[in-house]
Design an enzyme around this catalytic site. Structure first.
Site, mmCIF file in Angstrom:
data_model
loop_
_atom_site.group_PDB
_atom_site.id
_atom_site.type_symbol
_atom_site.label_atom_id
_atom_site.label_comp_id
_atom_site.label_asym_id
_atom_site.label_seq_id
_atom_site.Cartn_x
_atom_site.Cartn_y
_atom_site.Cartn_z
ATOM 1 N N ASP A 150 0.830 -1.206 0.000
ATOM 2 C CA ASP A 150 0.000 0.000 0.000
ATOM 3 C C ASP A 150 0.871 1.265 0.000
ATOM 4 O O ASP A 150 1.705 1.454 0.884
ATOM 5 C CB ASP A 150 -0.878 -0.062 1.267
ATOM 6 C CG ASP A 150 -2.046 0.885 1.226
ATOM 7 O OD1 ASP A 150 -2.102 1.736 0.328
ATOM 8 O OD2 ASP A 150 -2.908 0.769 2.116
ATOM 9 N N ASP A 221 -10.456 4.115 -1.561
ATOM 10 C CA ASP A 221 -11.062 3.107 -0.679
ATOM 11 C C ASP A 221 -12.580 2.983 -0.820
ATOM 12 O O ASP A 221 -13.291 3.976 -1.009
ATOM 13 C CB ASP A 221 -10.761 3.454 0.785
ATOM 14 C CG ASP A 221 -9.309 3.181 1.131
ATOM 15 O OD1 ASP A 221 -8.497 2.975 0.207
ATOM 16 O OD2 ASP A 221 -8.981 3.180 2.325
HETATM 17 C C1 GLA Z 1 -5.452 2.168 2.840
HETATM 18 C C2 GLA Z 1 -5.978 1.009 2.008
HETATM 19 C C3 GLA Z 1 -7.001 0.222 2.819
HETATM 20 C C4 GLA Z 1 -6.347 -0.275 4.088
HETATM 21 C C5 GLA Z 1 -5.752 0.877 4.879
HETATM 22 C C6 GLA Z 1 -4.908 0.395 6.055
HETATM 23 O O1 GLA Z 1 -6.437 3.109 3.097
HETATM 24 O O2 GLA Z 1 -6.533 1.462 0.804
HETATM 25 O O3 GLA Z 1 -7.518 -0.850 2.070
HETATM 26 O O4 GLA Z 1 -5.345 -1.217 3.761
HETATM 27 O O5 GLA Z 1 -4.917 1.684 4.065
HETATM 28 O O6 GLA Z 1 -4.282 1.422 6.758
#
Ligand code: GLA
Length: 400
Positions: A150, A221
């Site tokens: 990520d 997200d």
């Molecule tokens: C980002 C990702 C999420 C999750 C969070 C964790 O927002 O897109 O899917 O993994 O980080 O902190």
């Protein structure tokens, strides 16, 4: 004669071994969209070792494992500090990651973990910058089968710092960072599914497969509300050509069973993610799942659409006001048709009329309604009434 027969057997076996794909060509990782469960959407930063074990137990107990949900993925917040050798330690929520991996494996499941290319993860925990090989080796030693990587702090820490005025140069840094982890994972010799989470930046679908990416997030997200789910769905149209066995568009993990989603919304979300050949990573509270939510997540007919071995992602055939019709071509010439009532305001006074010609179909089509389990015949201009945010999902075995 006998010698000749055994010799030919040896030759045959050798030919088979030589013809088998090498690890570079093999699509052993994610030949169909990965299915499993991830901790983030329900537990977020609260997840513990105990929750992961309970998730594994419940995947088995609920029949989800048998339906195909294999990965148990730990998302962010398992990390602690690095020691003097650079080795990253787990925090007190995860006392023994190797033992946890062994437990998950003992259930016939696989285990996933989370990190990122920056100094910090999105939750502010230690990420992999400068420790890529070391971390990949540690994952492999633990027996990890899946990594979600990520971007988060890599943006301010590296991209914006090193190239404050050059967006394209920033993107090159990003691609290099993902390439680096792709190589580090490959070097471990362990098949580890590589999930890119950088929100679709710089048309990730065009470059992720080359560096070993098995799936890549296409958007920001998801959250458990219809508007967000529908907004993400709308952004997937046009990406179908980038998906295929071993490499998938990822419109984010499932919210089925979370928040205040209605059953119709849960059904539509799950069905459309199946149409999109999206990874099916449930993110709900498995020990407290309702029978209705379980029935949605384990609908074998819908899962079969998602896991179809042709791996061809569905597309929007047309939309008519607030109703959308999507199609997906399946192996053996079959086809799935989804009629989605995406909006809030269409009623029986004005039911939707299906136009078969716009789907390339001619005459009545015999199919199965995958949510009632009953036979259905689709005819041209037939009136279809669907409740708001719900859908009709039909599999046609022999479309004409
Ligand atoms: C980002 C990702 C999420 C999750 C969070 C964790 O927002 O897109 O899917 O993994 O980080 O902190």
């Amino acid at each position: 004669m006998r010698i000749f027969a055994s010799l030919s057997l040896v030759v045959l076996a050798l030919a088979f071994v030589l013809a088998a794909p090498t690890s570079a060509q093999a699509q052993t990782a994610a030949p169909t969209p990965p299915m499993g469960w991830n901790s983030w959407n329900f537990f977020a930063e609260k997840v513990t070792d105990k929750d992961i074990r309970a998730a594994a137990d419940n995947l088995v107990a609920t029949g989800m494992k048998d339906a195909g949900y294999i990965y148990v993925n730990i998302d962010d917040t398992w990390e602690d500090k690095r020691d003097a050798t650079g080795l990253l330690h787990t925090n007190s929520k995860f006392p023994d990651m190797k033992a946890l991996a062994d437990y998950v494996h003992s259930k016939g499941l696989k285990i996933g973990i989370y990190s990122g290319p920056g100094t910090k993860t999105c939750g502010g925990f230690a990420a992999s910058l400068g420790h890529e090989e070391q971390d990949a080796k540690m994952y492999a030693d633990w027996g990890i089968d899946y990594l979600k990587y990520d971007m988060c702090s890599f943006i301010p820490d590296v991209m914006e710092k090193q190239e404050p005025n050059d967006k394209a140069a920033q993107m090159r840094l990003m691609i290099a960072a993902y390439t680096k982890m792709g190589k580090a994972l490959k070097a471990t010799g362990r098949p580890i599914v590589f999930s890119l989470c950088q929100y679709g930046w710089d048309a990730v679908w065009e470059w992720a497969p080359a560096l070993g990416g098995n799936l890549w997030r296409t958007t920001g997200d998801i959250s458990p509300d219809w508007d967000r789910i529908y907004a993400i769905l709308s952004q997937q149209d046009g990406l179908a050509k980038y998906a295929g066995p071993g490499h998938w568009n990822d419109p984010d993990m499932l919210e089925v069973g979370n928040g205040k989603l209605t059953l119709g919304e849960n059904r539509s979300h799950f069905s459309m993610w199946a149409m999109l050949a999206a990874p099916l990573l449930a993110g709900n509270d498995l020990p407290n799942m309702t029978p209705e939510v379980k029935a949605i997540l384990t609908n074998r007919d819908v899962i079969a659409i998602n896991q179809d071995k042709l791996g061809k992602q569905g597309m929007r055939a047309y939309s008519d006001g607030e109703v959308e019709v999507w199609t997906r071509h399946l192996s053996g010439g079959a086809m799935a048709v989804a009629v989605l009532a995406a909006g809030d305001n269409r009623f029986s006074t004005h039911p939707f009329h299906l136009n078969l010609a716009r789907l390339g179909l001619h005459g009545p089509q015999e199919g199965k309604d995958l949510w009632t389990g009953k036979a259905i015949t689709l005819t041209d201009q037939m009136p279809i009434e669907i409740a708001s945010h719900d859908l009709l999902l039909v599999r046609i075995e022999a479309p004409k």
